[in-house]
Write a protein that holds these residues in place. Structure first.
Motif, PDB file in Angstrom:
ATOM      1  N   SER A  93     -48.107  19.256   0.456  1.00  0.00           N
ATOM      2  CA  SER A  93     -48.655  18.077  -0.217  1.00  0.00           C
ATOM      3  C   SER A  93     -47.584  16.997  -0.284  1.00  0.00           C
ATOM      4  N   ILE A  94     -48.050  15.805  -0.507  1.00  0.00           N
ATOM      5  CA  ILE A  94     -47.129  14.659  -0.529  1.00  0.00           C
ATOM      6  C   ILE A  94     -47.244  13.952  -1.868  1.00  0.00           C
ATOM      7  N   GLU A  95     -46.092  13.755  -2.490  1.00  0.00           N
ATOM      8  CA  GLU A  95     -46.025  13.073  -3.788  1.00  0.00           C
ATOM      9  C   GLU A  95     -45.488  11.660  -3.548  1.00  0.00           C
ATOM     10  N   GLU A  96     -46.045  10.714  -4.285  1.00  0.00           N
ATOM     11  CA  GLU A  96     -45.494   9.352  -4.202  1.00  0.00           C
ATOM     12  C   GLU A  96     -45.025   8.924  -5.582  1.00  0.00           C
ATOM     13  N   PRO A  97     -43.795   9.257  -5.912  1.00  0.00           N
ATOM     14  CA  PRO A  97     -43.303   8.932  -7.261  1.00  0.00           C
ATOM     15  C   PRO A  97     -43.232   7.422  -7.477  1.00  0.00           C
ATOM     16  N   SER A  98     -43.127   7.053  -8.751  1.00  0.00           N
ATOM     17  CA  SER A  98     -43.053   5.633  -9.087  1.00  0.00           C
ATOM     18  C   SER A  98     -41.696   5.060  -8.699  1.00  0.00           C
ATOM     19  N   PRO A  99     -41.642   3.745  -8.477  1.00  0.00           N
ATOM     20  CA  PRO A  99     -40.334   3.112  -8.244  1.00  0.00           C
ATOM     21  C   PRO A  99     -39.348   3.399  -9.382  1.00  0.00           C
ATOM     22  N   ALA A 100     -39.856   3.453 -10.608  1.00  0.00           N
ATOM     23  CA  ALA A 100     -38.966   3.703 -11.755  1.00  0.00           C
ATOM     24  C   ALA A 100     -38.333   5.095 -11.659  1.00  0.00           C
ATOM     25  N   TRP A 101     -39.096   6.053 -11.169  1.00  0.00           N
ATOM     26  CA  TRP A 101     -38.557   7.410 -11.007  1.00  0.00           C
ATOM     27  C   TRP A 101     -37.451   7.421  -9.957  1.00  0.00           C
ATOM     28  N   TYR A 102     -37.678   6.730  -8.850  1.00  0.00           N
ATOM     29  CA  TYR A 102     -36.623   6.665  -7.833  1.00  0.00           C
ATOM     30  C   TYR A 102     -35.366   6.045  -8.410  1.00  0.00           C
ATOM     31  N   ARG A 103     -35.557   5.029  -9.240  1.00  0.00           N
ATOM     32  CA  ARG A 103     -34.382   4.369  -9.816  1.00  0.00           C
ATOM     33  C   ARG A 103     -33.663   5.299 -10.797  1.00  0.00           C
ATOM     34  N   ALA A 104     -34.409   6.171 -11.426  1.00  0.00           N
ATOM     35  CA  ALA A 104     -33.809   7.085 -12.404  1.00  0.00           C
ATOM     36  C   ALA A 104     -33.112   8.267 -11.735  1.00  0.00           C
ATOM     37  N   TYR A 105     -33.585   8.692 -10.556  1.00  0.00           N
ATOM     38  CA  TYR A 105     -33.041   9.922  -9.950  1.00  0.00           C
ATOM     39  C   TYR A 105     -32.453   9.725  -8.553  1.00  0.00           C
ATOM     40  N   LEU A 106     -32.592   8.584  -7.960  1.00  0.00           N
ATOM     41  CA  LEU A 106     -31.902   8.167  -6.727  1.00  0.00           C
ATOM     42  C   LEU A 106     -32.077   9.062  -5.508  1.00  0.00           C
ATOM     43  N   GLY A 107     -31.707  10.330  -5.646  1.00  0.00           N
ATOM     44  CA  GLY A 107     -31.705  11.236  -4.505  1.00  0.00           C
ATOM     45  C   GLY A 107     -30.681  12.334  -4.727  1.00  0.00           C
ATOM     46  N   GLY A 108     -30.414  13.115  -3.664  1.00  0.00           N
ATOM     47  CA  GLY A 108     -29.334  14.108  -3.689  1.00  0.00           C
ATOM     48  C   GLY A 108     -29.310  14.982  -4.923  1.00  0.00           C
ATOM     49  N   SER A 109     -28.122  15.091  -5.534  1.00  0.00           N
ATOM     50  CA  SER A 109     -27.931  15.977  -6.679  1.00  0.00           C
ATOM     51  C   SER A 109     -28.895  15.675  -7.811  1.00  0.00           C
ATOM     52  N   ALA A 110     -28.984  14.411  -8.197  1.00  0.00           N
ATOM     53  CA  ALA A 110     -29.805  14.061  -9.364  1.00  0.00           C
ATOM     54  C   ALA A 110     -31.270  14.392  -9.100  1.00  0.00           C
ATOM     55  N   MET A 111     -31.746  14.047  -7.919  1.00  0.00           N
ATOM     56  CA  MET A 111     -33.140  14.304  -7.582  1.00  0.00           C
ATOM     57  C   MET A 111     -33.406  15.809  -7.491  1.00  0.00           C
ATOM     58  N   ALA A 112     -32.484  16.532  -6.871  1.00  0.00           N
ATOM     59  CA  ALA A 112     -32.639  17.988  -6.744  1.00  0.00           C
ATOM     60  C   ALA A 112     -32.672  18.638  -8.126  1.00  0.00           C
ATOM     61  N   LEU A 113     -31.787  18.186  -9.004  1.00  0.00           N
ATOM     62  CA  LEU A 113     -31.746  18.773 -10.348  1.00  0.00           C
ATOM     63  C   LEU A 113     -33.044  18.501 -11.102  1.00  0.00           C
ATOM     64  N   TYR A 114     -33.587  17.324 -10.883  1.00  0.00           N
ATOM     65  CA  TYR A 114     -34.876  17.018 -11.511  1.00  0.00           C
ATOM     66  C   TYR A 114     -35.908  18.078 -11.119  1.00  0.00           C
ATOM     67  N   TYR A 115     -36.016  18.331  -9.822  1.00  0.00           N
ATOM     68  CA  TYR A 115     -37.034  19.300  -9.372  1.00  0.00           C
ATOM     69  C   TYR A 115     -36.688  20.730  -9.782  1.00  0.00           C
ATOM     70  N   LEU A 116     -35.411  21.072  -9.742  1.00  0.00           N
ATOM     71  CA  LEU A 116     -35.029  22.433 -10.158  1.00  0.00           C
ATOM     72  C   LEU A 116     -35.384  22.667 -11.626  1.00  0.00           C
ATOM     73  N   LEU A 117     -35.020  21.700 -12.462  1.00  0.00           N
ATOM     74  CA  LEU A 117     -35.258  21.880 -13.896  1.00  0.00           C
ATOM     75  C   LEU A 117     -36.749  21.874 -14.224  1.00  0.00           C
ATOM     76  N   LYS A 118     -37.510  21.125 -13.442  1.00  0.00           N
ATOM     77  CA  LYS A 118     -38.950  21.053 -13.699  1.00  0.00           C
ATOM     78  C   LYS A 118     -39.699  22.246 -13.108  1.00  0.00           C
ATOM     79  N   ASN A 119     -39.186  22.805 -12.020  1.00  0.00           N
ATOM     80  CA  ASN A 119     -39.984  23.768 -11.248  1.00  0.00           C
ATOM     81  C   ASN A 119     -39.491  25.206 -11.263  1.00  0.00           C
ATOM     82  N   LEU A 120     -38.282  25.393 -11.706  1.00  0.00           N
ATOM     83  CA  LEU A 120     -37.705  26.735 -11.589  1.00  0.00           C
ATOM     84  C   LEU A 120     -37.614  27.381 -12.964  1.00  0.00           C
TER      85      LEU A 120
END
Lengths: 629, 629
Positions: A20-47
């Motif tokens: 599936s494909i998610e299209e997060p909000s621009p505000a979310w991208y600004r909050a989590y950018l990518g890489g470590s921060a983005m990965a941690l977001y998904y780890l903490l939410k999903n694991l």
């Protein structure tokens, strides 16, 4: 669209075969950018906490960032992240190369992978679409063969492949992920997580043209940066010798890790340094996507060790870990070891470290020929080193024990072997001796991923080239940093630089291209992020995201039971250097523990090293205040 | 000189008649900038705790900054600071005008004044030299006369004079310092401190040409800024109506402070708003040094109240405090009151507040004609208002009690008068009702100087003009701020904006010229500071200095026994608005207290509201960790 930036995240469940494909909000991208921060977001939410990292419950994330793929030197990196099978805590490893940008061209910032395929598969991502494909035929192949077969199967020479080799399949706990055979997401065992999911590779390809808020400014910054790279001292040096150029300087300072940190000066340093590499086995200099630094080495050789240049060449970490750290001064042997690690898919740092550990155990009589299949695995024995790389990969004999990493291996071997096992939180120390640069001591103890060399600014650099201090000024670090101090000014600078590193690991920016040491200054970095994304951002906002990522990683570890008690430094670093320019120098244990306490206090964490709720809220992590802490 | 900037600090001991000049290091200037931060440095270093603020032991500081005097709109302000006789804690008040830049032209960033002159004196600072001169003849004169006499005595039309009037001499606890008769360092009673030192005035004049690291860039930024001021909505409005333009909007929102905060809508608002002022008593628009905003009003009138335009004209705060807050809708009477306050040297906000307080006491029967000399001091009585300004100044009758400020006055009057006394930490609330903008509630409770309107961003502005939100983006504040919330997002934004305000008060930058509401954006501000000083600074570094100043002020107050228990809001604000658009709205007391706790937590302070040692060290305030806390 007030903050600019739209993107897509690809979600794949290997058990359910769902995409599936998610299209997060621009505000979310600004909050989590990518890489470590983005990965941690998904780890903490999903694991869920306390899952086996090698079970299907682990979540595996490949994350580039909002700036990845912009044609600016160094904006090419991506993170692979999951719960680490090596540490049991936050796992992540970055790599440069071409795979991260290609993921963006294919339409995604990140991939979040859950579950486990019934049988081996690989993922093919192409122009906004993803497919789970059979990989039965690929299982067992080394990285070189995998790339060739997938390229042929998909009939596209321009695909980029990130894959695992036999080590990942066999769940070697420091197996890595490699892209284009020479760029490794090296640390924390991400290859084993791929292996545990029966995921052999991810191939990406896309024709998506990235759009920028200010395309002309992006080009102008890229040009400015590339021009500066040509004249900026450290970049000139890296272009000339690559990271192996560090061997000579660290040896001269007395902190070239030698024979399992027994010494800091290696008598064979000249035979393995960057200059020698350049004059002997170097085939060519190579680079990552759009990068003018060209720090990558490609080496080749016919004999005594035939070395295939398609696997690139060793970085400083590898030259030291398979070289001085194992007491080996034969550069072609080291380069062969490097090629084997890339072929098999294991991290060269941890590999060298477990071999060096075994060598010291052998010399101390803790391991004997009965354990080693009759081999004398002493320091300096290059044949033993090369053989052990294979044995670890295929989990043969002693290699099977070493494949668990030095922490578990030393516990299994017993007889006091623990004192020769240099790790923090279970991850083997990289090739930096903290007795000559105390920020590394803090980094080893405090990095959420365990001992890590990409989480602290190595202050020796600033001692050598003080004009570079100027580049630290926008951070408010205005004074030279004493390499031996553990005082308040050191801890303060460490907390600021940790934000920078987490920012770079979140944006996927290579520190060999950017401040404080390299050509891209902090103000220019901010300008670049703005020009790409359209955000009117600032160093203030960006460094706070760096802090946020560090805090998320800390919370992740605490959920897994890895808390203040795990903020440790191996004992040898408290002991005096036995020889060399730093003879007698050891980390003062009292000072070190006071520095740790000060670190928690400066960041507003409590006396147990737990980020307080107020700090989470300050960093817009309200959603984490409900996590067990 | 790695960080640029050299300057001089003038030290004067009035007791010893000693004058000396300090030349701090460039690093010190970079750490303390000027204004609030610089003043706090000297207060904390030079002032013993628990001294009587009206004794010779108090230390009085006049501080411009490293950027003051640069020809950029808004870079003209300076701080007067001392222990406050009104609050007993950190006292400071900023003013624009011409005095601050002239101090720089005369060769100094700041003046640190200790001791007390035996008899009245004034200080004359001219081209790098200072002189203590006799002021026997000036004592007793009003500000207008003082300026005239000093100008004549020194024989230089271009000198700039900051002086006190009869109120300061009589130690009225909200006496102010005024420069050029129309720019007041209004709050916290700095005029009384001058009076207590027998210091009537400080005259400055200099021909020093300020040097900038990048003079062409300074000019370019100044031009850019001035152009933008012409087209930037809020600046256009301020140029048209000045701050009195706020009357109409706040009244429409139902938060125009009316009759001692009894109401938020004033039936006479139209008669006192900015448009009416423009159409009736306005003589001309005026400005501060090098500023294109021209928000200052100059008013004049013949009858019924002859008003001398040399004292300028009322700001919004004055129109409200002497107008709606006293139930008075006669604009010339308000303007006359303003002229008298400037002439006598008392703060218009506190003056209106104590008069309004007396009026409510009178209407409630707590004060009677026996107390007021037979006058009916009811809301709406303009004659009573004007008479009380004189009585307070000269400490006559009820005026003598009111001259102590509402806290002390209400205690002396007793009979429950405290419930009509709107102050925090002893300083009278300015003309903003927190029931319609809760950041003001936090500001009143948490500002180290007591109730203060220049310590919080008034979020109503962003509700009205949401495009302006963009200017907050570099701070990481990306969402509109709900004016009624006291949730985490409000407290977070408050802590960030508090850093901005402290930064502006340290740099001496006028918020009517700069982000978030006005024309100078945050990135341009950073560029301006760099161009002037030569520092490669950043919003990160500058906002941390803002936080540092706030922390120093908090520590100063704690030393004086003003701690968490003093973080209070007057009770009326918890009660529902009786009428108007916000009828029924009151601050939720539970939410308010949770917000205070969150504020401490976000800043890393302890549960007693004391900044932890680690936070001090983070902000390079190691030297303060030894202070009693």
């Amino acid at each position: 669209m007030p903050f600019g930036y739209n993107g897509k995240i690809l979600h794949i469940d290997l058990t359910l075969k769902e995409i599936s494909i998610e299209e997060p909000s621009p505000a979310w991208y600004r909050a989590y950018l990518g890489g470590s921060a983005m990965a941690l977001y998904y780890l903490l939410k999903n694991l869920d906490p306390n899952v086996n990292p090698l079970s299907e419950k682990n979540v595996l994330i490949f994350a580039s960032s909002v700036v990845t793929g912009a044609p600016i030197s160094g904006f090419s990196r991506y993170t692979v992240s999951a719960k680490s099978p090596l540490t049991g805590g936050f796992g992540e490893a970055e790599a440069g190369g071409y795979w991260g940008p290609e993921l963006k061209f294919a339409g995604f910032e990140a991939i979040v992978i859950k579950g486990k395929a019934e049988s081996p598969v690989y993922i093919w991502i192409h122009n906004g679409k993803a497919e789970i494909r059979d990989a039965e035929e690929l299982w067992g192949l080394d990285n070189g063969e995998v790339k060739e077969r997938i390229t042929r199967e998909l009939g596209d020479e321009r695909i980029r492949v990130a894959s695992i080799g036999p080590a990942g399949e066999r769940l070697v706990r420091f197996a890595n992920v490699i892209n284009e055979l020479r760029h490794s997401n090296g640390r924390t065992g991400m290859g084993a997580v791929m292996g545990s999911k029966n995921l052999k590779a991810i191939a990406v390809r896309g024709d998506n043209r990235l759009e920028y808020a200010k395309p002309d400014l992006v080009k102008e910054i890229a040009r400015w940066h590339n021009e500066r790279i040509k004249t900026h001292g450290p970049n000139i040096q890296f272009r000339d010798l690559g990271t192996p150029g560090l061997v000579a300087g660290l040896n001269a300072l007395g902190i070239l890790p030698t024979r399992n940190f027994r010494e800091g000066v290696f008598e064979g340093a000249e035979k393995i340094n960057g200059q020698t590499l350049k004059e002997t086995i170097l085939k060519e200099a190579e680079t990552c996507y759009a990068c003018a630094v060209r720090c990558k080495r490609v080496v080749s050789s016919d004999k005594p060790y035939p070395i295939d240049p398609k696997f690139g060449g060793p970085e400083y970490e590898t030259v030291a870990s398979l070289g001085s750290f194992c007491g080996i001064d034969n550069l072609p042997a080291i380069a062969k070891g490097h090629e084997m690690c890339n072929r098999f898919g294991i991290d060269t740092i941890s590999t060298g470290a477990v071999i060096s550990f075994a060598m010291e155990c052998f010399e101390a009589g803790i391991l004997t020929e009965a354990d080693t299949g009759g081999r004398e695995i002493r320091f300096g024995n290059e044949e033993a080193m090369l053989r052990l790389i294979e044995d670890i990969t295929y989990r043969r004999g002693l290699g099977d024990i070493l494949a668990e990493g030095v922490r578990v291996a030393s516990e299994r071997i017993g007889k006091g072997a623990e004192r020769f096992a240099f790790h923090s939180k279970g991850q083997e120390a990289p090739m930096h001796d903290p007795r000559g640069k105390t920020s590394v001591a803090l980094s080893y103890a405090l990095s959420p991923t365990g001992a890590d060399h990409l989480e602290a600014q190595h202050e020796t650099a600033f001692q050598i080239r003080s004009p570079l201090l100027d580049q630290l000024a926008p951070l408010g670090i205005l004074e030279p940093i004493d390499p031996f101090s553990l005082g308040p000014e050191k801890v303060r600078a460490f907390t600021i630089m940790q934000r920078v590193w987490y920012l770079y690991n979140s944006l996927g920016i290579c520190n060999f291209t950017a401040a404080p040491l390299f050509a891209l200054t902090f103000p220019k970095l901010v300008e670049a992020v703005s020009a790409i994304t359209g955000w009117d951002t600032s160093l203030w906002e960006l460094l706070r995201i760096g802090e946020k990522a560090n805090v998320m990683a800390r919370i992740f570890n605490i959920r897994e039971g890895i808390d203040k008690k795990a903020d440790l430094l191996p004992r040898r670093f408290f002991e005096p250097m036995p020889s060399g320019p730093l003879v007698g120098k050891g980390i003062d244990e009292g000072e070190f523990h006071r520095a740790l306490e000060l670190y928690y206090e400066i960041l507003g964490w409590d006396e147990n090293g737990v980020p307080r709720a107020g700090r989470l809220i300050d960093l817009e992590l309200e959603w984490l205040t409900k996590e067990p802490r």
